[in-house]
Design a protein around this motif. Sequence first.
Motif, PDB file in Angstrom:
ATOM      1  N   ASP A  27       0.857  -1.175   0.000  1.00  0.00           N
ATOM      2  CA  ASP A  27       0.000   0.000   0.000  1.00  0.00           C
ATOM      3  C   ASP A  27       0.901   1.235   0.000  1.00  0.00           C
ATOM      4  O   ASP A  27       1.587   1.500   0.989  1.00  0.00           O
ATOM      5  N   VAL A  28       0.943   1.941  -1.128  1.00  0.00           N
ATOM      6  CA  VAL A  28       1.794   3.135  -1.200  1.00  0.00           C
ATOM      7  C   VAL A  28       1.162   4.243  -0.368  1.00  0.00           C
ATOM      8  O   VAL A  28      -0.001   4.604  -0.588  1.00  0.00           O
ATOM      9  N   VAL A  29       1.923   4.774   0.596  1.00  0.00           N
ATOM     10  CA  VAL A  29       1.343   5.772   1.507  1.00  0.00           C
ATOM     11  C   VAL A  29       1.921   7.172   1.308  1.00  0.00           C
ATOM     12  O   VAL A  29       1.282   8.155   1.672  1.00  0.00           O
ATOM     13  N   ALA A  30       3.129   7.281   0.763  1.00  0.00           N
ATOM     14  CA  ALA A  30       3.741   8.606   0.628  1.00  0.00           C
ATOM     15  C   ALA A  30       4.952   8.521  -0.300  1.00  0.00           C
ATOM     16  O   ALA A  30       5.445   7.429  -0.618  1.00  0.00           O
ATOM     17  N   PHE A  31       5.398   9.709  -0.731  1.00  0.00           N
ATOM     18  CA  PHE A  31       6.615   9.840  -1.545  1.00  0.00           C
ATOM     19  C   PHE A  31       7.606  10.725  -0.803  1.00  0.00           C
ATOM     20  O   PHE A  31       7.199  11.622  -0.044  1.00  0.00           O
ATOM     21  N   VAL A  32       8.885  10.483  -1.035  1.00  0.00           N
ATOM     22  CA  VAL A  32       9.921  11.373  -0.502  1.00  0.00           C
ATOM     23  C   VAL A  32      10.931  11.676  -1.605  1.00  0.00           C
ATOM     24  O   VAL A  32      11.165  10.834  -2.490  1.00  0.00           O
ATOM     25  N   VAL A  33      11.488  12.871  -1.549  1.00  0.00           N
ATOM     26  CA  VAL A  33      12.583  13.255  -2.455  1.00  0.00           C
ATOM     27  C   VAL A  33      13.589  14.065  -1.640  1.00  0.00           C
ATOM     28  O   VAL A  33      13.278  14.521  -0.535  1.00  0.00           O
ATOM     29  N   ASP A  34      14.787  14.262  -2.187  1.00  0.00           N
ATOM     30  CA  ASP A  34      15.754  15.126  -1.505  1.00  0.00           C
ATOM     31  C   ASP A  34      15.155  16.521  -1.357  1.00  0.00           C
ATOM     32  O   ASP A  34      14.524  17.035  -2.291  1.00  0.00           O
ATOM     33  N   ARG A  35      15.394  17.131  -0.198  1.00  0.00           N
ATOM     34  CA  ARG A  35      14.781  18.434   0.117  1.00  0.00           C
ATOM     35  C   ARG A  35      14.996  19.451  -1.004  1.00  0.00           C
ATOM     36  O   ARG A  35      14.074  20.156  -1.408  1.00  0.00           O
ATOM     37  N   GLN A  36      16.209  19.494  -1.533  1.00  0.00           N
ATOM     38  CA  GLN A  36      16.519  20.530  -2.537  1.00  0.00           C
ATOM     39  C   GLN A  36      15.721  20.359  -3.827  1.00  0.00           C
ATOM     40  O   GLN A  36      15.607  21.300  -4.615  1.00  0.00           O
ATOM     41  N   PHE A  37      15.160  19.179  -4.051  1.00  0.00           N
ATOM     42  CA  PHE A  37      14.412  18.946  -5.299  1.00  0.00           C
ATOM     43  C   PHE A  37      12.903  18.898  -5.084  1.00  0.00           C
ATOM     44  O   PHE A  37      12.151  18.692  -6.033  1.00  0.00           O
ATOM     45  N   ARG A  38      12.450  19.065  -3.859  1.00  0.00           N
ATOM     46  CA  ARG A  38      11.007  18.911  -3.610  1.00  0.00           C
ATOM     47  C   ARG A  38      10.242  20.135  -4.103  1.00  0.00           C
ATOM     48  O   ARG A  38      10.585  21.255  -3.802  1.00  0.00           O
ATOM     49  N   ARG A  39       9.233  19.876  -4.922  1.00  0.00           N
ATOM     50  CA  ARG A  39       8.350  20.936  -5.412  1.00  0.00           C
ATOM     51  C   ARG A  39       6.937  20.572  -4.986  1.00  0.00           C
ATOM     52  O   ARG A  39       6.297  19.726  -5.618  1.00  0.00           O
ATOM     53  N   GLY A  40       6.466  21.171  -3.927  1.00  0.00           N
ATOM     54  CA  GLY A  40       5.106  20.917  -3.479  1.00  0.00           C
ATOM     55  C   GLY A  40       5.029  19.887  -2.361  1.00  0.00           C
ATOM     56  O   GLY A  40       6.044  19.307  -1.946  1.00  0.00           O
ATOM     57  N   ASP A  41       3.807  19.684  -1.867  1.00  0.00           N
ATOM     58  CA  ASP A  41       3.574  18.814  -0.705  1.00  0.00           C
ATOM     59  C   ASP A  41       2.870  17.521  -1.064  1.00  0.00           C
ATOM     60  O   ASP A  41       2.610  16.680  -0.192  1.00  0.00           O
ATOM     61  N   GLN A  42       2.498  17.380  -2.338  1.00  0.00           N
ATOM     62  CA  GLN A  42       1.761  16.181  -2.746  1.00  0.00           C
ATOM     63  C   GLN A  42       2.286  15.670  -4.078  1.00  0.00           C
ATOM     64  O   GLN A  42       2.760  16.435  -4.912  1.00  0.00           O
ATOM     65  N   PHE A  43       2.156  14.357  -4.267  1.00  0.00           N
ATOM     66  CA  PHE A  43       2.426  13.733  -5.568  1.00  0.00           C
ATOM     67  C   PHE A  43       1.404  12.613  -5.727  1.00  0.00           C
ATOM     68  O   PHE A  43       1.230  11.779  -4.823  1.00  0.00           O
ATOM     69  N   LEU A  44       0.694  12.618  -6.828  1.00  0.00           N
ATOM     70  CA  LEU A  44      -0.366  11.634  -7.094  1.00  0.00           C
ATOM     71  C   LEU A  44      -1.385  11.583  -5.951  1.00  0.00           C
ATOM     72  O   LEU A  44      -1.909  10.517  -5.601  1.00  0.00           O
ATOM     73  N   GLY A  45      -1.627  12.747  -5.332  1.00  0.00           N
ATOM     74  CA  GLY A  45      -2.624  12.825  -4.265  1.00  0.00           C
ATOM     75  C   GLY A  45      -2.156  12.296  -2.922  1.00  0.00           C
ATOM     76  O   GLY A  45      -2.937  12.222  -1.974  1.00  0.00           O
ATOM     77  N   LEU A  46      -0.872  11.954  -2.829  1.00  0.00           N
ATOM     78  CA  LEU A  46      -0.310  11.453  -1.567  1.00  0.00           C
ATOM     79  C   LEU A  46       0.720  12.451  -1.037  1.00  0.00           C
ATOM     80  O   LEU A  46       1.255  13.256  -1.806  1.00  0.00           O
ATOM     81  N   PRO A  47       1.011  12.379   0.269  1.00  0.00           N
ATOM     82  CA  PRO A  47       2.001  13.316   0.818  1.00  0.00           C
ATOM     83  C   PRO A  47       3.362  13.156   0.149  1.00  0.00           C
ATOM     84  O   PRO A  47       3.801  12.033  -0.118  1.00  0.00           O
ATOM     85  N   LEU A  48       3.994  14.310  -0.114  1.00  0.00           N
ATOM     86  CA  LEU A  48       5.360  14.336  -0.657  1.00  0.00           C
ATOM     87  C   LEU A  48       6.227  15.069   0.365  1.00  0.00           C
ATOM     88  O   LEU A  48       5.985  16.238   0.665  1.00  0.00           O
ATOM     89  N   SER A  49       7.213  14.357   0.938  1.00  0.00           N
ATOM     90  CA  SER A  49       8.009  14.918   2.035  1.00  0.00           C
ATOM     91  C   SER A  49       9.486  14.894   1.681  1.00  0.00           C
ATOM     92  O   SER A  49       9.902  14.305   0.691  1.00  0.00           O
ATOM     93  N   ASP A  50      10.263  15.515   2.565  1.00  0.00           N
ATOM     94  CA  ASP A  50      11.723  15.501   2.397  1.00  0.00           C
ATOM     95  C   ASP A  50      12.276  14.151   2.832  1.00  0.00           C
ATOM     96  O   ASP A  50      11.938  13.651   3.918  1.00  0.00           O
ATOM     97  N   TRP A  51      13.169  13.610   2.019  1.00  0.00           N
ATOM     98  CA  TRP A  51      13.839  12.361   2.373  1.00  0.00           C
ATOM     99  C   TRP A  51      14.567  12.503   3.721  1.00  0.00           C
ATOM    100  O   TRP A  51      14.587  11.592   4.540  1.00  0.00           O
ATOM    101  N   GLU A  52      15.129  13.691   3.950  1.00  0.00           N
ATOM    102  CA  GLU A  52      15.900  13.919   5.178  1.00  0.00           C
ATOM    103  C   GLU A  52      15.037  13.706   6.422  1.00  0.00           C
ATOM    104  O   GLU A  52      15.552  13.364   7.489  1.00  0.00           O
ATOM    105  N   ASP A  53      13.706  13.898   6.307  1.00  0.00           N
ATOM    106  CA  ASP A  53      12.806  13.734   7.457  1.00  0.00           C
ATOM    107  C   ASP A  53      12.151  12.353   7.494  1.00  0.00           C
ATOM    108  O   ASP A  53      11.369  12.060   8.411  1.00  0.00           O
ATOM    109  N   ALA A  54      12.444  11.512   6.501  1.00  0.00           N
ATOM    110  CA  ALA A  54      11.694  10.257   6.362  1.00  0.00           C
ATOM    111  C   ALA A  54      11.789   9.336   7.582  1.00  0.00           C
ATOM    112  O   ALA A  54      10.752   8.853   8.066  1.00  0.00           O
ATOM    113  N   PRO A  55      12.993   9.075   8.119  1.00  0.00           N
ATOM    114  CA  PRO A  55      13.054   8.098   9.227  1.00  0.00           C
ATOM    115  C   PRO A  55      12.217   8.516  10.438  1.00  0.00           C
ATOM    116  O   PRO A  55      11.693   7.651  11.139  1.00  0.00           O
TER     117      PRO A  55
END
Length: 220
Positions: A27-55
Motif C-alpha cells: 500500500d503506497v502511503v507517501a513519496f519522498v525526495v531530496d529536500r533541494q528537489f522537492r516541489r510541493g507537498d503532494q504527488f499523485l494525491g499522496l504526501p510528498l516529504s523531504d527524504w531527510e525527514d523520512a526516518p
Amino acid sequence: MANLLIFGAGDMARMAHHYFTHDSPHDVVAFVVDRQFRRGDQFLGLPLSDWEDAPGAYPPSEFMMFVAIGYTRMNGARQEKYAAAKAAGYRLASYVSSHCRYLSSTPPGENCMIFEDNTIQPFVRIGNNVTLWSGSVIGHDSVVEDHCFIAPHVAVAGHVRIGERSFIGINATIRNSVSIAVQTLVGAGALIVKDTTAKGVYLSEPARLFEKSSDEVEPG
Ligand SMILES: CC(C)(COP(=O)(O)OP(=O)(O)OC[C@H]1O[C@@H](n2cnc3c(N)ncnc32)[C@H](O)[C@@H]1OP(=O)(O)O)[C@@H](O)C(=O)NCCC(=O)NCCS
C-alpha cells in the motif's frame, strides 16, 4: 501487506505507484525526495516529504521503501539512494509483475522492479536494485548482478553474467555464456557475442536508409 514509501516523484515513481497499487500486496502511503528537489507537498494525491525527514515521519520499523530511480549516471543515482535507504534502516520492497513468468526458484533481491512479459528461466539469479522493463527473456543459469537496468525486449541467452550497474538497451541480444563486465552500456539493438570490458559502450550497425522510397517498394 506493507505500507510503502516511494523515493522519487518522476516517471519511475509514477510507474512504481501504479504497479505496486494495482498488482502487489503493498500500500503506497507517501513519496519522498531530496529536500533541494522537492516541489510541493503532494504527488499523485499522496504526501510528498523531504527524504531527510523520512526516518522520523515514516519509521523503518513500520514502513518499507522502494527507490524509484531510473538509469541516471549508469544506475549510479539509484545505487546511491538504495544504499542510503538501507543505511537508514529501511527494508526495500521488490515488485514482480503477475504477468511475468518467473520460473527460477531464487527470488530477486531487494528493490527490484520486474515488469510484465518477462520470462525468467530456471536457475537464473537476479541481484538487488535491478530493473527489468517489459518483454525480455533471461536465459537459464544467467546472473544479473546488482544495480542493472535492462530495457524492453532484450534477449539474454543461457549462462550469461551481467555485471553490476550495466545498462542493456532495448532489443539487444546477448549470446550464451558471455560475461558483461561492470558498468557496460549495451546500445539499443546491439548484438553481443564476446565478453565486454568494464565501462565499455557497445553498438551494432544502425539501420541504413535504402536508396528507394516506400512508394517504390512493396512490403510483402
Ligand atoms: C548508445 C547510446 C547510449 C548513444 O547515445 P548518444 O551518445 O546520444 O548517441 P547519438 O544518438 O548522438 O548517436 C551517435 C552515433 O552513434 C550511433 N548510434 C547511437 N545509438 C546507436 C545504437 N544503439 N546502435 C548503433 N548505432 C548507434 C548514431 O547513429 C550516431 O552515428 P553517427 O555519428 O554515424 O551519426 C544510445 O543511442 C542508445 O542506444 N541508448 C539506449 C536507449 C534505450 O535502450 N532506451 C530504453 C529505455 S527504457
